[in-house]
Design an enzyme around this catalytic site. Structure first.
Site, PDB file in Angstrom:
ATOM      1  N   TYR A 152      28.523  66.914 101.998  1.00  0.00           N
ATOM      2  CA  TYR A 152      28.730  65.205 102.257  1.00  0.00           C
ATOM      3  C   TYR A 152      27.814  64.317 101.104  1.00  0.00           C
ATOM      4  O   TYR A 152      28.171  63.618 100.463  1.00  0.00           O
ATOM      5  CB  TYR A 152      28.360  64.632 103.476  1.00  0.00           C
ATOM      6  CG  TYR A 152      28.260  63.383 103.722  1.00  0.00           C
ATOM      7  CD1 TYR A 152      29.374  62.466 103.481  1.00  0.00           C
ATOM      8  CD2 TYR A 152      27.209  62.566 104.155  1.00  0.00           C
ATOM      9  CE1 TYR A 152      29.206  61.005 103.572  1.00  0.00           C
ATOM     10  CE2 TYR A 152      27.098  61.313 104.084  1.00  0.00           C
ATOM     11  CZ  TYR A 152      28.286  60.587 104.022  1.00  0.00           C
ATOM     12  OH  TYR A 152      27.769  59.062 103.987  1.00  0.00           O
ATOM     13  N   LYS A 156      28.756  62.055  97.518  1.00  0.00           N
ATOM     14  CA  LYS A 156      28.472  60.697  97.273  1.00  0.00           C
ATOM     15  C   LYS A 156      27.589  60.503  95.911  1.00  0.00           C
ATOM     16  O   LYS A 156      27.774  59.705  95.215  1.00  0.00           O
ATOM     17  CB  LYS A 156      27.434  60.145  98.393  1.00  0.00           C
ATOM     18  CG  LYS A 156      27.920  59.928  99.806  1.00  0.00           C
ATOM     19  CD  LYS A 156      28.961  58.832  99.825  1.00  0.00           C
ATOM     20  CE  LYS A 156      29.708  58.597 100.981  1.00  0.00           C
ATOM     21  NZ  LYS A 156      30.881  57.312 100.907  1.00  0.00           N
ATOM     22  N   TYR A 180      22.569  53.327 102.108  1.00  0.00           N
ATOM     23  CA  TYR A 180      22.470  53.116 103.600  1.00  0.00           C
ATOM     24  C   TYR A 180      21.605  54.182 104.112  1.00  0.00           C
ATOM     25  O   TYR A 180      21.761  55.398 104.183  1.00  0.00           O
ATOM     26  CB  TYR A 180      23.801  53.105 104.319  1.00  0.00           C
ATOM     27  CG  TYR A 180      24.865  52.344 103.886  1.00  0.00           C
ATOM     28  CD1 TYR A 180      24.933  51.562 103.042  1.00  0.00           C
ATOM     29  CD2 TYR A 180      26.176  52.711 104.388  1.00  0.00           C
ATOM     30  CE1 TYR A 180      26.060  50.810 102.317  1.00  0.00           C
ATOM     31  CE2 TYR A 180      27.275  52.060 104.166  1.00  0.00           C
ATOM     32  CZ  TYR A 180      27.199  51.025 103.096  1.00  0.00           C
ATOM     33  OH  TYR A 180      28.120  50.468 102.731  1.00  0.00           O
ATOM     34  N   ASN A 182      20.111  54.029 108.123  1.00  0.00           N
ATOM     35  CA  ASN A 182      20.670  54.641 109.490  1.00  0.00           C
ATOM     36  C   ASN A 182      21.299  53.181 110.216  1.00  0.00           C
ATOM     37  O   ASN A 182      20.701  52.376 110.917  1.00  0.00           O
ATOM     38  CB  ASN A 182      19.947  55.091 110.600  1.00  0.00           C
ATOM     39  CG  ASN A 182      19.582  56.612 110.037  1.00  0.00           C
ATOM     40  OD1 ASN A 182      18.878  56.646 108.955  1.00  0.00           O
ATOM     41  ND2 ASN A 182      19.728  57.529 111.030  1.00  0.00           N
ATOM     42  N   ASN A 202      25.430  60.991 116.296  1.00  0.00           N
ATOM     43  CA  ASN A 202      24.321  60.057 116.165  1.00  0.00           C
ATOM     44  C   ASN A 202      23.727  59.454 117.422  1.00  0.00           C
ATOM     45  O   ASN A 202      24.143  59.536 118.516  1.00  0.00           O
ATOM     46  CB  ASN A 202      24.804  59.041 115.198  1.00  0.00           C
ATOM     47  CG  ASN A 202      25.215  59.746 113.859  1.00  0.00           C
ATOM     48  OD1 ASN A 202      26.198  59.371 113.408  1.00  0.00           O
ATOM     49  ND2 ASN A 202      24.407  60.300 113.137  1.00  0.00           N
ATOM     50  N   GLY A 297      18.011  71.142 109.776  1.00  0.00           N
ATOM     51  CA  GLY A 297      18.400  70.185 108.792  1.00  0.00           C
ATOM     52  C   GLY A 297      17.603  68.745 109.038  1.00  0.00           C
ATOM     53  O   GLY A 297      17.641  68.107 107.934  1.00  0.00           O
TER      54      GLY A 297
END
Ligand code: NAD
Ligand code: UFG
Length: 340
Positions: A152, A156, A180, A182, A202, A297
């Site tokens: 991901y 970007k 960005y 959070n 999240n 992670g």
């Protein structure tokens, strides 16, 4: 004044895109909305129309369909694009890298080629702090090393590179990548908000689902991090503030040339326990939690240095954790089953 400038919003039906459509209309822009509804509902657009008191064109188009994207741009006199469309799950990107490269990279290239074909040269791109990977230190500024650790984040970073090269190749292009931190919170009316499918990954959607009784308890992923209370620290930013930076970005692109990158955060870090406490204080609802193993992670802490956005975009976040919790809860409470 922006009035009558038409802005194409890709990913318009999504969490951040819906809030952007509302602020654009409030600021006097014309909006053309595009989304393939792969991670959203048309009902979100109906809520946007309700909030705005007007409707505007919506195209159910997939950015991977280059012909349709170009046809859409041909139909309107677009002055700039806010490009939110994309897939955003880190875990899914590890399992399905091809889908992520195709959606996020090929989709973005199709959009840029369509813009080139019709002469649209301004774009604000939704990037992410994930491009920094595991930052050496916080606050993180835009010069920090770029080391994405999942597909991901790589998608970007690839799109950022495409935008940078495009601007270098032709001075008429103007592009900003907004990284960005959070985003949480929702529109204060509770009419639009984040709508995760299935079990939320999240923190904030999980907390609101515990508050509404849909989940039993929050699992806090570790309390032995190198942070003041041992839980992970992040830079939470209200979606309304985040979207405000995009409107400033549009003005910035109107007065500058070339490629730019900005971190979007508040500049301060909050731990998981800070967020739980703030939520309880803002809503009066107590949140059951248990401490579990660390999530692979995750990093101890990261938060933004947003000073470049303050200097160049004349933007800074103004809403605090209390408003973020209050508005996330207003949305969840009024929409226990999201847009259903
Ligand atoms: P979201 O999933 O709610 O919205 C994205 C929208 O894009 C969805 O409505 C989806 O249907 C649409 N979409 C996806 N692929 C498409 C395609 N090929 N063609 C057309 N539409 C497509 O996500 P969001 O939270 O609103 O995020 C918006 C953008 O911000 C994304 O690019 C995301 O990567 C980025 N971002 C989000 C966060 C976050 O925490 N929410 C953090 C950093 C960056
Ligand atoms: N957390 C929990 N329990 C949960 C969910 C999260 O304890 O159920 C903790 C995490 O360990 C972390 C903090 O809450 O310490 C925030 O976690 P989030 O998953 O909300 O946010 P992340 O910073 O881990 O990641 C988010 C998005 C990524 C994006 C990244 C940077 O999930 O997609 O921000 O933009 F890439």
């Amino acid at each position: 004044m922006p009035s009558n400038d038409s802005v194409l919003v890709t990913g318009a039906a999504g969490y951040i895109g819906t809030h952007a459509c509302v602020q654009l209309i409030e600021a006097g822009y014309q909006v053309v909305a595009l989304d393939n509804l792969s991670n959203s509902s048309i009902k979100a657009m109906h809520r946007v129309y309700e909030l705005c008191g007007v409707s505007f064109p919506f195209y159910q188009i997939d950015l991977r369909d280059a012909g349709k994207v170009k046809a859409c741009l041909h139909e309107h006199d677009i002055s700039a694009v806010l490009h939110f469309a994309g897939l955003k799950s880190v875990a899914e990107s590890v399992e399905q890298p091809l889908a992520y490269y195709q959606n996020n990279v090929v989709g973005s290239i199709n959009l840029l080629m369509a813009m080139k074909a019709v002469g649209v040269r301004k774009i604000v791109f939704s990037s992410t702090a994930t491009v920094y990977g595991l930052p050496d230190k916080s606050p993180v500024n835009e010069q920090a090393a770029i080391r994405p650790v999942n597909p991901y984040g790589v998608t970007k970073n690839v799109v950022e590179g495409v935008l940078r090269d495009l601007c270098a190749s032709d001075a008429s292009w103007r592009a900003s990548s907004l990284r960005y931190f959070n985003p949480i919170g929702a529109h204060p009316t509770g009419l639009i908000g984040e709508s995760p499918r299935g079990r939320p990954n999240n923190l904030m959607p999980y907390i609101t689902q515990v508050a509404s009784g849909q989940r039993e308890a929050l699992a806090i992923y570790g309390d032995d991090y190198n942070t003041p209370d041992g839980t992970g620290v992040r830079d939470y930013i209200h979606v309304q503030d985040l979207v405000g930076a995009h409107l400033k970005g549009l003005l910035f692109l109107g007065s500058t040339t070339g490629y730019s990158v900005f971190n979007l955060g508040t500049g301060s870090g909050q731990s998981v326990l800070d967020v739980v406490k703030a939520f309880e204080d803002a809503t009066g609802i107590s949140i059951a939690y248990k401490i579990v193993e660390r999530r692979p992670g995750d990093v101890d802490e990261y938060y933004a240095d947003p000073s470049l956005a303050k200097a160049d975009l004349q933007w800074q976040a103004s809403l605090g954790l209390e408003e973020m919790c209050r508005d996330s809860w207003a949305w969840q409470k009024a929409n226990p089953k999201s847009f259903e």
